[in-house]
Design a protein around this motif. Structure first.
Motif, PDB file in Angstrom:
ATOM      1  N   ALA A 424       0.840  -1.194   0.000  1.00 51.87           N
ATOM      2  CA  ALA A 424       0.000   0.000   0.000  1.00 51.87           C
ATOM      3  C   ALA A 424       0.875   1.243   0.000  1.00 51.87           C
ATOM      4  O   ALA A 424       1.885   1.295   0.698  1.00 51.87           O
ATOM      5  CB  ALA A 424      -0.907   0.000   1.222  1.00 51.87           C
ATOM      6  N   PRO A 428      -1.675   7.593   0.818  1.00 54.22           N
ATOM      7  CA  PRO A 428      -2.777   7.035   0.016  1.00 54.22           C
ATOM      8  C   PRO A 428      -3.100   7.901  -1.197  1.00 54.22           C
ATOM      9  O   PRO A 428      -3.077   9.128  -1.136  1.00 54.22           O
ATOM     10  CB  PRO A 428      -3.948   7.008   1.009  1.00 54.22           C
ATOM     11  CG  PRO A 428      -3.306   6.968   2.349  1.00 54.22           C
ATOM     12  CD  PRO A 428      -2.056   7.792   2.228  1.00 54.22           C
ATOM     13  N   ALA A 430      -5.985   8.761  -3.962  1.00 53.15           N
ATOM     14  CA  ALA A 430      -7.417   8.636  -4.259  1.00 53.15           C
ATOM     15  C   ALA A 430      -7.607   8.282  -5.730  1.00 53.15           C
ATOM     16  O   ALA A 430      -6.852   8.735  -6.592  1.00 53.15           O
ATOM     17  CB  ALA A 430      -8.129   9.939  -3.939  1.00 53.15           C
ATOM     18  N   ARG A 433     -14.014   5.356  -8.224  1.00 53.47           N
ATOM     19  CA  ARG A 433     -14.698   4.092  -7.944  1.00 53.47           C
ATOM     20  C   ARG A 433     -15.322   3.493  -9.199  1.00 53.47           C
ATOM     21  O   ARG A 433     -15.764   2.353  -9.187  1.00 53.47           O
ATOM     22  CB  ARG A 433     -15.793   4.326  -6.900  1.00 53.47           C
ATOM     23  CG  ARG A 433     -15.285   4.666  -5.506  1.00 53.47           C
ATOM     24  CD  ARG A 433     -14.816   3.419  -4.775  1.00 53.47           C
ATOM     25  NE  ARG A 433     -14.405   3.696  -3.420  1.00 53.47           N
ATOM     26  CZ  ARG A 433     -14.746   2.954  -2.373  1.00 53.47           C
ATOM     27  NH1 ARG A 433     -15.543   1.915  -2.552  1.00 53.47           N
ATOM     28  NH2 ARG A 433     -14.301   3.235  -1.182  1.00 53.47           N
ATOM     29  N   SER A 543     -16.595  -7.482  -2.058  1.00 48.64           N
ATOM     30  CA  SER A 543     -15.368  -7.867  -1.359  1.00 48.64           C
ATOM     31  C   SER A 543     -14.280  -8.369  -2.304  1.00 48.64           C
ATOM     32  O   SER A 543     -13.149  -8.600  -1.878  1.00 48.64           O
ATOM     33  CB  SER A 543     -15.678  -8.949  -0.316  1.00 48.64           C
ATOM     34  OG  SER A 543     -16.091 -10.152  -0.938  1.00 48.64           O
ATOM     35  N   ASN A 546     -10.520  -3.950  -3.840  1.00 48.97           N
ATOM     36  CA  ASN A 546      -9.975  -3.082  -2.804  1.00 48.97           C
ATOM     37  C   ASN A 546      -9.889  -1.659  -3.345  1.00 48.97           C
ATOM     38  O   ASN A 546      -9.107  -1.371  -4.245  1.00 48.97           O
ATOM     39  CB  ASN A 546      -8.580  -3.572  -2.393  1.00 48.97           C
ATOM     40  CG  ASN A 546      -7.889  -2.583  -1.472  1.00 48.97           C
ATOM     41  OD1 ASN A 546      -8.537  -1.864  -0.721  1.00 48.97           O
ATOM     42  ND2 ASN A 546      -6.576  -2.554  -1.539  1.00 48.97           N
ATOM     43  N   PHE A 547     -10.702  -0.785  -2.809  1.00 52.12           N
ATOM     44  CA  PHE A 547     -10.678   0.617  -3.204  1.00 52.12           C
ATOM     45  C   PHE A 547     -10.094   1.506  -2.102  1.00 52.12           C
ATOM     46  O   PHE A 547     -10.224   2.727  -2.158  1.00 52.12           O
ATOM     47  CB  PHE A 547     -12.098   1.090  -3.549  1.00 52.12           C
ATOM     48  CG  PHE A 547     -12.647   0.486  -4.802  1.00 52.12           C
ATOM     49  CD1 PHE A 547     -12.140   0.832  -6.041  1.00 52.12           C
ATOM     50  CD2 PHE A 547     -13.671  -0.455  -4.752  1.00 52.12           C
ATOM     51  CE1 PHE A 547     -12.640   0.268  -7.206  1.00 52.12           C
ATOM     52  CE2 PHE A 547     -14.178  -1.031  -5.914  1.00 52.12           C
ATOM     53  CZ  PHE A 547     -13.658  -0.662  -7.140  1.00 52.12           C
ATOM     54  N   ASP A 548      -9.460   0.879  -1.120  1.00 49.46           N
ATOM     55  CA  ASP A 548      -8.962   1.644   0.020  1.00 49.46           C
ATOM     56  C   ASP A 548      -7.444   1.828   0.018  1.00 49.46           C
ATOM     57  O   ASP A 548      -6.959   2.925   0.271  1.00 49.46           O
ATOM     58  CB  ASP A 548      -9.386   0.971   1.329  1.00 49.46           C
ATOM     59  CG  ASP A 548     -10.894   0.893   1.466  1.00 49.46           C
ATOM     60  OD1 ASP A 548     -11.567   1.868   1.078  1.00 49.46           O
ATOM     61  OD2 ASP A 548     -11.396  -0.141   1.947  1.00 49.46           O
ATOM     62  N   SER A 549      -6.696   0.767  -0.255  1.00 51.05           N
ATOM     63  CA  SER A 549      -5.232   0.844  -0.141  1.00 51.05           C
ATOM     64  C   SER A 549      -4.557   0.042  -1.249  1.00 51.05           C
ATOM     65  O   SER A 549      -3.617  -0.702  -1.009  1.00 51.05           O
ATOM     66  CB  SER A 549      -4.788   0.334   1.226  1.00 51.05           C
ATOM     67  OG  SER A 549      -5.269  -0.983   1.444  1.00 51.05           O
ATOM     68  N   ASP A 711      -5.162  -7.815   6.071  1.00 52.45           N
ATOM     69  CA  ASP A 711      -4.477  -6.544   5.865  1.00 52.45           C
ATOM     70  C   ASP A 711      -3.857  -6.442   4.484  1.00 52.45           C
ATOM     71  O   ASP A 711      -3.049  -5.570   4.214  1.00 52.45           O
ATOM     72  CB  ASP A 711      -3.393  -6.340   6.930  1.00 52.45           C
ATOM     73  CG  ASP A 711      -2.339  -7.438   6.909  1.00 52.45           C
ATOM     74  OD1 ASP A 711      -2.612  -8.493   6.315  1.00 52.45           O
ATOM     75  OD2 ASP A 711      -1.260  -7.225   7.499  1.00 52.45           O
ATOM     76  N   ALA A 713      -3.340  -5.463   0.721  1.00 55.04           N
ATOM     77  CA  ALA A 713      -3.778  -4.348  -0.108  1.00 55.04           C
ATOM     78  C   ALA A 713      -4.488  -4.835  -1.361  1.00 55.04           C
ATOM     79  O   ALA A 713      -5.316  -4.138  -1.927  1.00 55.04           O
ATOM     80  CB  ALA A 713      -2.589  -3.479  -0.486  1.00 55.04           C
TER      81      ALA A 713
END
Length: 741
Positions: A424, A428, A430, A433, A543, A546-549, A711, A713
């Motif tokens: 990751a 971060p 952005a 989506r 699920s 992964n759009f977070d990290s 955890d 990525a």
């Protein structure tokens, strides 16, 4: 390459589409755009000058016999370029070779300079023999990169050098997270990180290598040595040692490794259902191993007073995915493929083709030498290469040195491997989506082909290397270039999804590299991707993504799978208009056709300056934190052509040669050693030094770092889209296909 050749042959029968190798577009130059008059050289340059002279010379990096190679300023590998974010470089190439060339700057975004990407046929005309060509570009992102030839398979002839870009003032770094009491020491270590190229090595030039593949109709994944910064040895374990290190997966194929430790060329499960001409393959390609008589291994000298040292491992190799450990030292990974990441503390790093992994080692061991061990990651061959970390004042191998893996690459004890899926970004990024456009590709052997060495990224068509000699796509009006299997178009500002399906039932991983700006790896999974878009799949099961990290990189290796296909999804924003490659960085695959052209930003297509490539160097000096007085002090006397400042190296035009094959740091001489009951006892394991060390080869395949942990990525999804679930052990077994077997 291994089992996929056999299984792909079966899947070929169900394909109705005719497969072929095709040029990108017509060679008709009528649609070439007018080049703009406001040229690169219109004003005085304030860029850092960096000059390389390319010559053909003789190298003998393993001490087992000389071969021809490309020398850069008389050296192999090429000298390093160090810059600071915000600086520009005038990179001047003098081509004294007898063949065309082009220099690509791997991982450099080329913001505003798409004509400097260095890809003949896409962004420039090839640099012809006797010509010079200047690339001007700006270092706009911190990280470890490298430059290399992008003309056909020339990189396998040794044309590659490191690029290191130090961060801008005030940029966030990961150093405090590693050791808050040693930030300044870590900062200095990072600035002078030692680039170490780790690669497979063949006694044959690329042209010879490819000609042997064609003549024998095989896909070769058998090397003579693993070399580090142009140094190495050929060890040639005995038949007994090879047998002792043979994993059960090979035995189950009803075959045995050759005397070079390779799966034989006549193994149908690994070569595929093709008609081969084994008589056309020289015996030393697969079978005959020649032990080094005067080989030397790479040495990196460190000063324990510094507290920390940084190493960047770069894999420019032809086909071998590699793994590396350093005896007695944890590896603090903090930079992956051109990006600071949240740090990971591991024992082993895997480095696929085109990848760069940078880590710290803490200099807290007793004074002595500690082995750098680099082993083949797949089961196509049992082979390793070695170097060493030498503490200042060392008298030889430390008596406390403990290996983390064997010569065959099997772990010794509990070994934690770095997982790129968890890389990751430190800061971060952005990203959207949703996507504006989706391209779906099927990575596999070229369907309907009779050639074992042909590959396709798109699924039905192979890229033709003869395009390197044509008119660059960047020079053409994109409206006249039709979209096809090999050409995809986007508009500036588009968010683009690339869905890559790797054909099973045994899907091998492919190290994919995208030119221009980086991409996000938003998901991977086992089985078939049964949706047309990510949006459809996300609606079915969020699920899976992964759009977070998500890792934000210029290269990533697709997921491997046994008894199943796999999929990987990349997302990027079209920010830099130009003609860019997306391709597999295994050069045997790339030369076999695994590439497509992305025409990004066709609505804002750039106009190439009229003097692109013209020489007009500046005279600035780099403000990078570290400007060593010489790229590698131990060998500078043998390379007088380089300037003192590694950021602005120049050279005379003498056609040099290198008996050692490198301008790397100091080396250790070859010494005695022996194998006894499967244990190598030697001074430099197996290279030389004054003290001895030993380890026991093991047939164990070791552990595999699962990317589906909470955890991670990148989430490895094994739910409804998957044909089957793969165990930890199976994931190791599928590395059989990870290398070009």
């Amino acid at each position: 390459m291994a089992f996929s050749r056999f299984t792909s042959a079966i899947s070929f029968l169900s394909l109705a589409t005719t497969a072929f190798t095709a040029p990108l577009i017509s060679t008709n130059s009528a649609n070439v755009l007018e080049r703009r008059a406001d040229g690169i050289c219109a004003a005085a340059s304030n860029c850092v000058p960096f000059t390389i002279d390319l010559t053909w010379g003789s190298v003998n990096p393993t001490g087992a016999g000389a071969r021809g190679a490309i020398l850069t300023n008389g050296s192999f590998p090429a000298p390093a370029l160090r810059l600071k974010v915000g600086e520009c470089v005038d990179f001047l190439v003098h081509n004294h070779l007898d063949v065309d060339t082009g220099i690509h700057f791997h991982g450099i975004q080329q913001t505003g300079t798409p004509w400097s990407d260095g890809v003949p046929g896409l962004s420039q005309y090839a640099v012809q023999p006797g010509d010079s060509y200047m690339y001007r570009w700006t270092a706009d992102e911190q990280g470890s990169y490298f430059y290399h030839s992008h003309y056909k398979g020339q990189i396998m002839d040794g044309l590659y050098g490191a690029i290191y870009i130090t961060p801008s003032d005030g940029e966030e770094t990961p150093f405090a997270a590693i050791d808050s009491s040693a930030v300044e020491k870590l900062k200095l270590a990072d600035a002078k990180a030692e680039p170490i190229f780790i690669s497979d090595w063949s006694k044959y030039t690329f042209d010879q290598f490819f000609a042997i593949q064609q003549a024998g109709n095989v896909d070769i994944a058998c090397s003579d040595a693993i070399i580090l910064n142009g140094f190495g040895e050929q060890y040639c374990p005995t038949r007994e040692q090879i047998t002792a290190m043979t994993p059960v997966q090979i035995t189950n194929l009803n075959t045995a490794y050759t005397n070079k430790g390779c799966i034989p060329a006549n193994t149908p499960q690994t070569q595929g259902n093709f008609t081969r001409n084994l008589a056309a393959i020289p015996s030393d390609v697969y079978d005959v191993c020649t032990k080094s008589s005067s080989g030397k291994n790479y040495t990196m000298t460190v000063d324990p007073a510094d507290g920390w040292a940084a190493i960047t491992l770069i894999n420019p190799g032809g086909f071998a995915l590699l793994k590396a450990t350093v005896d007695n030292h944890k590896l603090y990974v903090y930079d992956y493929n051109g990006r600071y990441i949240k740090p990971h503390v591991v024992d082993q790093v895997n480095v696929a083709n085109g990848e760069r992994v940078t880590f710290f080692i803490k200099l807290d061991q007793q004074v002595g030498d500690y082995q750098i061990r680099v082993a083949n990651l797949g089961l196509n061959q049992i082979i390793s290469g070695f170097g060493k970390i030498s503490y200042k004042g060392s008298k030889g191998i430390s008596s406390t040195s403990v290996a983390a893996m064997t010569y065959g690459g099997a772990p010794l004890g509990s070994v934690v491997a770095f997982n790129p899926a968890k890389a990751a970004p430190l800061v971060p990024e952005a990203f959207s989506r949703t996507a504006d456009k989706t391209f779906k590709f099927n990575l596999q052997k070229l369907p309907k082909s009779t050639d074992a060495y042909r590959w396709s990224l798109q699924g039905n068509t192979a890229y033709d290397m003869s395009n390197d000699d044509g008119t660059p796509l960047l020079y053409k009006d994109p409206a006249t270039i039709p979209e096809s299997d090999l050409v995809k178009k986007t508009n500036l500002g588009d968010w683009v999804d690339i869905i890559m399906q790797t054909t099973g039932p045994l899907a091998q991983p492919h190290p994919m590299h995208k030119h221009a700006n980086k991409f996000f790896v938003i998901g991977q999974g086992l089985g078939t991707f049964n949706w047309s878009t990510v949006a459809e799949a996300y609606a079915y099961n969020a699920s899976m993504f992964n759009f977070d990290s998500a890792p934000y990189v210029d290269g990533f290796t697709t997921l491997a799978g046994e008894r199943t296909s796999t999929w990987t999804v990349l997302r990027y924003k079209v920010e830099i208009a130009g003609a860019w490659f997306l391709h597999c960085h295994m050069h045997t695959h790339f030369a076999g056709g695994m590439a497509i052209a992305l025409l990004d930003g066709v609505d804002k297509w750039p106009s190439v300056p009229s003097d692109a490539g013209k020489t007009c160097q500046g005279s600035a000096s780099s403000n990078s934190t570290w400007n060593p007085s010489c790229y590698c002090a131990a060998s500078c006397a043998a390379n007088p052509g380089k300037a003192a400042d590694g950021s602005g190296a120049t050279s005379d035009k003498t056609a040099g040669s290198s008996s050692s094959g490198s301008t790397s740091a100091s080396t250790s001489g070859s010494g005695s050693g022996s194998w006894e009951n499967g244990v190598w006892t030697g001074a430099n394991s197996p290279a030389s030094s004054d003290n001895t060390t030993s380890y026991t080869p093991s047939p164990s395949t070791g552990s595999y770092s699962n990317s589906s942990s909470s955890d991670s990525a990148v989430k490895t999804y094994t739910g409804a889209a998957s044909a089957s679930h793969v165990s930890m052990f199976t994931l190791v077994a599928l590395i059989i296909a990870a290398l070009s077997l």
